[in-house]
Motif scaffolding. Structure first.
Motif, PDB file in Angstrom:
ATOM      1  N   HIS A  80       0.797  -1.231   0.000  1.00 28.41           N
ATOM      2  CA  HIS A  80       0.000   0.000   0.000  1.00 28.41           C
ATOM      3  C   HIS A  80       0.827   1.278   0.000  1.00 28.41           C
ATOM      4  O   HIS A  80       1.547   1.579   0.954  1.00 28.41           O
ATOM      5  CB  HIS A  80      -0.934   0.031   1.217  1.00 28.41           C
ATOM      6  N   LEU A 317      -8.001  -6.117   0.490  1.00 32.38           N
ATOM      7  CA  LEU A 317      -7.018  -5.451   1.361  1.00 32.38           C
ATOM      8  C   LEU A 317      -7.727  -4.403   2.195  1.00 32.38           C
ATOM      9  O   LEU A 317      -8.270  -3.428   1.655  1.00 32.38           O
ATOM     10  CB  LEU A 317      -5.905  -4.782   0.529  1.00 32.38           C
ATOM     11  N   ILE A 319      -7.168  -1.520   4.392  1.00 32.38           N
ATOM     12  CA  ILE A 319      -6.041  -0.635   4.681  1.00 32.38           C
ATOM     13  C   ILE A 319      -6.240   0.022   6.058  1.00 32.38           C
ATOM     14  O   ILE A 319      -7.301   0.586   6.323  1.00 32.38           O
ATOM     15  CB  ILE A 319      -5.887   0.460   3.600  1.00 32.38           C
ATOM     16  N   VAL A 341      -3.736  -4.224   6.150  1.00 32.49           N
ATOM     17  CA  VAL A 341      -2.451  -3.567   5.886  1.00 32.49           C
ATOM     18  C   VAL A 341      -2.179  -2.523   6.970  1.00 32.49           C
ATOM     19  O   VAL A 341      -2.879  -1.515   7.068  1.00 32.49           O
ATOM     20  CB  VAL A 341      -2.435  -2.889   4.495  1.00 32.49           C
ATOM     21  N   GLY A 370       2.684  -1.942   5.117  1.00 35.46           N
ATOM     22  CA  GLY A 370       2.827  -1.036   3.975  1.00 35.46           C
ATOM     23  C   GLY A 370       3.432   0.278   4.435  1.00 35.46           C
ATOM     24  O   GLY A 370       3.483   0.570   5.635  1.00 35.46           O
ATOM     25  N   ALA A 409       2.666 -10.503   2.120  1.00 37.64           N
ATOM     26  CA  ALA A 409       2.350  -9.290   1.359  1.00 37.64           C
ATOM     27  C   ALA A 409       2.081  -9.629  -0.108  1.00 37.64           C
ATOM     28  O   ALA A 409       1.185  -9.061  -0.743  1.00 37.64           O
ATOM     29  CB  ALA A 409       3.491  -8.281   1.478  1.00 37.64           C
TER      30      ALA A 409
END
Ligand SMILES: [Zn+2]
Length: 466
Positions: A80, A317, A319, A341, A370, A409
């Motif tokens: 990310h 994902l 975030i 993430v 990330g 990842a």
């Protein structure tokens, strides 16, 4: 890369007679970290046609290249970031509230826009190239980049802006060309999974963005052969507070489930207050904006709906997730296709409450690391996120920390068939660090993940050693 006793033909490395296989390159190193659970001391890798064909403990075969003071590890995967902010020399101040920081980010983006589309494109290329170069120099093989309209794949082109602006005459444009030129290495090496960002609080804007994202996904836009750095295109509904939910939910349902899907969720307390009651800093920020229809929190999804949407994707994902509740973490535990993430330095930049890593790990939720963008992090050096995560979380093992920027990842981004481990059949995406005298197989990962190492791509390290 030039080889002793060998020659280079196109992308195929042709080594000398000493290699057991005629058209391959055998490299020996003091340590080879094939995965967080597989270390060779010393070890060898064999590369043929950009792929790994062998990863093993040292054999009797004589290596073409010997690196007796190096550790080889899988090149890193950063799930990310937002490359469009790679021109920032330092992060934008967190401000008094999260909406205040977002406003500053949007202001920075507007200041860099131009009514001249060639100029805007050249500037965007330059900024993206700068970010890719920094990621590459710090050992990142692949990154997930959130891209905003009107991004197009040709912004990843290796061609210089000189070609784009060949007819430009003004001093400003000439300066810009030179600036762009500086940031284009011959080959950046870092590859991109691009996530078109779906965002919009009014129907007209949102529909235009959805059309743009759909055109990228359907491949109608120009994907030229020279854009080898583009691995795949995903999609990113931005965040629960910045879109109209029924519209976006229907849009995502139309997109094939294998398309990687990323969403910023439960990032700030301000976001939760807005979703819960329609009050707080987001309400104040929305009232200051000149929008045709004032946003209504009842048009936003709940956090649980966001998790539900991501759970139906093959690669979802989530975030940040800084403020996930135990109930939401249990929902994630039932959704093995989702990766959360965590961006440790960005988390610290905003001074958020302690990250719920122990609860996520206890629930066996896959958490990866990330960098987020340079609007909230000082650089795109993913290894520094590993070190920050280990310093902040004593419960995080070195193996888990390494997995968060390599194999896990890669799985989060849907690129694990090619990246994330040193294993026969995968791309030879190899990073390296200089080993230290006190390192041994027992303390190697512990020492590495607590040290702000200079991780570099293997090819660059070999070039320098010659
Ligand atoms: Zn982000």
């Amino acid at each position: 890369m030039r080889l002793a006793g060998g020659r280079q033909v196109g992308n195929c490395l042709v080594a000398g007679d000493q290699c057991g296989v005629s058209d391959c390159l055998r490299i020996q190193a003091q340590f080879i970290v094939a995965s967080p659970w597989e270390v060779y001391h010393p070890g060898q890798i064999v590369i043929r046609n950009e792929k790994l064909v062998e990863v093993c403990a040292s054999t009797s075969s004589r290596p073409d290249i010997d690196l007796p003071h190096s550790v080889l590890l899988p090149a890193l995967v950063n799930p990310h970031t937002h490359l469009e902010f790679s021109d920032l020399d330092q992060p934008i101040a967190a401000g008094r509230s999260f909406p205040e920081w977002i406003s500053a980010v949007v202001k920075h983006r507007r200041e860099n826009q131009s009514s001249n589309s060639d100029l805007a494109s050249a500037r965007a290329k330059s900024v993206i190239a700068k970010g890719l170069q920094q990621a590459n120099e710090t050992g990142t093989a692949v990154l997930g980049d959130i891209v905003s309209m009107p991004w197009q794949p040709n912004l990843l082109s290796q061609r210089t802006a000189e070609e784009t602006l060949a007819s430009s005459q003004t001093a400003t444009e000439r300066r810009l060309i030179n600036d762009c030129h500086r940031h284009f290495p011959a080959n950046t090496g870092t590859r991109v999974v691009a996530f078109p960002e779906v965002i919009g609080l009014d129907a007209a804007r949102l529909n235009a963005v959805c059309d743009w994202a759909e055109s990228l996904l359907s491949g109608h836009s120009q994907i030229n052969a020279d854009i080898s750095s583009l691995v795949a295109i995903g999609v990113s509904p931005h965040a629960p507070y910045s879109l109209l939910w029924p519209t976006v939910a229907e849009f995502i349902n139309r997109i094939p489930v294998h398309i990687p899907t990323a969403m910023h969720v439960a990032e700030s307390e301000d976001e939760l207050q807005w979703l819960r009651s329609g009050s707080g800093p987001f309400r104040e920020a929305f009232e200051r904006l000149d929008l045709p229809v004032k946003p209504d929190c009842r048009n936003c999804p709940t956090i649980e709906q966001c998790i539900g949407m991501l759970s139906r994707r093959k690669h979802g994902l989530l975030i940040h997730g800084n403020y996930l509740t135990n109930g939401q973490i249990q929902q994630l535990a039932q959704s093995p296709s989702i990766s959360v993430v965590y961006c440790p330095r960005t988390h610290a930049h905003f001074g958020h409450h302690r990250y719920p890593l122990p609860s996520l790990q206890a629930a066996s939720v896959r958490v990866v690391l990330g960098t987020d963008s340079r609007a909230s992090s000082p650089d795109l050096n993913l290894w520094l996120e590993v070190v920050q995560a280990r310093e902040r979380h004593a419960e995080l093992s070195p193996q888990q920390a390494l997995a968060m920027v390599t194999c896990d990842a890669a799985r989060a981004l849907g690129v694990d068939r090619d990246y994330g481990q040193l294993r026969a059949g995968l791309f030879a995406a190899v990073a390296t660090v200089a080993s230290q005298p006190h390192w041994n197989t027992l303390n190697l990962l512990e020492e590495m993940t607590l040290t702000p190492l200079a991780v570099r791509p293997l090819a660059a390290a070999i070039d320098q050693s010659r």
